[in-house]
Design an enzyme around this catalytic site. Structure first.
Site, PDB file in Angstrom:
ATOM      1  N   HIS A  49       0.842  -1.190   0.000  1.00 56.23           N
ATOM      2  CA  HIS A  49       0.000   0.000   0.000  1.00 56.23           C
ATOM      3  C   HIS A  49       0.882   1.247   0.000  1.00 56.23           C
ATOM      4  O   HIS A  49       2.099   1.171   0.195  1.00 56.23           O
ATOM      5  CB  HIS A  49      -0.847   0.080   1.272  1.00 56.23           C
ATOM      6  CG  HIS A  49      -1.660  -1.124   1.603  1.00 56.23           C
ATOM      7  ND1 HIS A  49      -3.029  -1.166   1.423  1.00 56.23           N
ATOM      8  CD2 HIS A  49      -1.324  -2.325   2.144  1.00 56.23           C
ATOM      9  CE1 HIS A  49      -3.498  -2.328   1.843  1.00 56.23           C
ATOM     10  NE2 HIS A  49      -2.482  -3.059   2.282  1.00 56.23           N
TER      11      HIS A  49
ATOM     12  N   GLU B  60       2.499  -0.892   4.427  1.00 54.81           N
ATOM     13  CA  GLU B  60       2.274   0.471   3.964  1.00 54.81           C
ATOM     14  C   GLU B  60       3.615   1.166   3.730  1.00 54.81           C
ATOM     15  O   GLU B  60       4.516   1.087   4.567  1.00 54.81           O
ATOM     16  CB  GLU B  60       1.478   1.269   5.004  1.00 54.81           C
ATOM     17  CG  GLU B  60       0.052   0.801   5.204  1.00 54.81           C
ATOM     18  CD  GLU B  60      -0.924   1.432   4.231  1.00 54.81           C
ATOM     19  OE1 GLU B  60      -0.477   2.159   3.320  1.00 54.81           O
ATOM     20  OE2 GLU B  60      -2.146   1.197   4.395  1.00 54.81           O
TER      21      GLU B  60
ATOM     22  N   HIS C 251      -2.351  -3.039  -3.445  1.00 54.13           N
ATOM     23  CA  HIS C 251      -3.741  -2.875  -3.025  1.00 54.13           C
ATOM     24  C   HIS C 251      -4.636  -2.676  -4.247  1.00 54.13           C
ATOM     25  O   HIS C 251      -5.771  -3.136  -4.290  1.00 54.13           O
ATOM     26  CB  HIS C 251      -3.840  -1.674  -2.073  1.00 54.13           C
ATOM     27  CG  HIS C 251      -5.064  -1.687  -1.218  1.00 54.13           C
ATOM     28  ND1 HIS C 251      -5.387  -0.647  -0.387  1.00 54.13           N
ATOM     29  CD2 HIS C 251      -6.058  -2.613  -1.054  1.00 54.13           C
ATOM     30  CE1 HIS C 251      -6.519  -0.923   0.247  1.00 54.13           C
ATOM     31  NE2 HIS C 251      -6.943  -2.098  -0.132  1.00 54.13           N
TER      32      HIS C 251
ATOM     33  N   ASP D  31      -3.373   2.311  -4.949  1.00 54.28           N
ATOM     34  CA  ASP D  31      -2.009   2.213  -4.411  1.00 54.28           C
ATOM     35  C   ASP D  31      -1.429   0.808  -4.566  1.00 54.28           C
ATOM     36  O   ASP D  31      -2.185  -0.154  -4.651  1.00 54.28           O
ATOM     37  CB  ASP D  31      -1.990   2.648  -2.939  1.00 54.28           C
ATOM     38  CG  ASP D  31      -2.949   1.843  -2.054  1.00 54.28           C
ATOM     39  OD1 ASP D  31      -4.096   1.616  -2.481  1.00 54.28           O
ATOM     40  OD2 ASP D  31      -2.546   1.458  -0.947  1.00 54.28           O
TER      41      ASP D  31
END
Length: 208
Positions: free
Chosen positions: A35, A117, A153, A163
């Site tokens: 992400h 992330e 993602h 993303d």
């Protein structure tokens, strides 16, 4: 899966998130999901991402944060622009990062995935230290989990998410993982077999 591993990486800075729960099948952890995130959007640094993932965000800190009210979301890992690694949820547990999603005909990707992330956006290139940290993290996770695929993602929630975006360099990431593997192969031959079949988003085997 290593039954003795508690899912927390010792080299990651730990911030416990309440937004997690048990996986339906603790042995079914086969997918990495990449992400990007920045709070506020397009701005790096600051505590807001960690505050969001741990339920402590100040919604008055920025006008855009009003849209985050009531959001309960987390990720297993967060890699900052300088490559520093933070962890919010044990990889053995289910973090709430993917939302409505599916991969290879399986829905609810949170059940069987690990979320990572990257501090960034769809509109800015990621930094070399981030790719390096992501590569090291990927190999570390492959030591403990039967991972088979790495996806963005955007690929497990198409039309809903974008993303890590068009500026994430999948080829660079894959090549860095290959280079790391070559360095560690002699000392850790079990890692070679663990990661040999890892498929990146383009469908290539990690060993290719």
């Amino acid at each position: 899966m290593n039954p003795a591993f508690d899912g927390w990486l010792p080299h990651a800075r730990r911030y416990d998130s309440p937004y997690c729960d048990a996986r339906p099948d603790p042995a079914d952890i086969t997918l990495l999901v990449i992400h990007n995130i920045a709070l506020p959007a397009g701005r790096w640094g600051g505590p807001h991402v960690s505050d969001l993932f741990t339920g402590r965000i100040d919604y008055n800190a920025d006008p855009s944060f009003a849209d985050l009210r009531g959001l309960k979301v987390s990720s297993h890992f967060f890699i900052r622009r300088d490559g520093s690694l933070l962890q919010y949820v044990s990889a053995n547990a289910r973090a709430w990062h993917a939302g409505v999603s599916s991969f290879r005909g399986r829905e609810k990707c949170n059940d069987y995935s690990i979320g990572i992330e990257l501090e960034g956006s769809d509109f800015a290139p990621f930094e070399v230290p981030q790719y390096e940290a992501l590569g090291r993290l990927t190999l570390a996770l492959c030591r403990h989990y039967p991972l088979t695929d790495v996806q963005g993602h955007e690929h497990i929630a198409p039309g809903r998410k974008t993303d890590p975006g068009p500026l994430f360099d999948w080829e660079y990431y894959q090549n860095y993982c290959n280079d790391l593997l070559k360095e560690k192969a002699a000392a850790d031959p079990s890692l070679v077999s663990a990661i040999a079949g890892l498929r990146f988003v383009k469908g290539l085997l990690q060993s290719q």
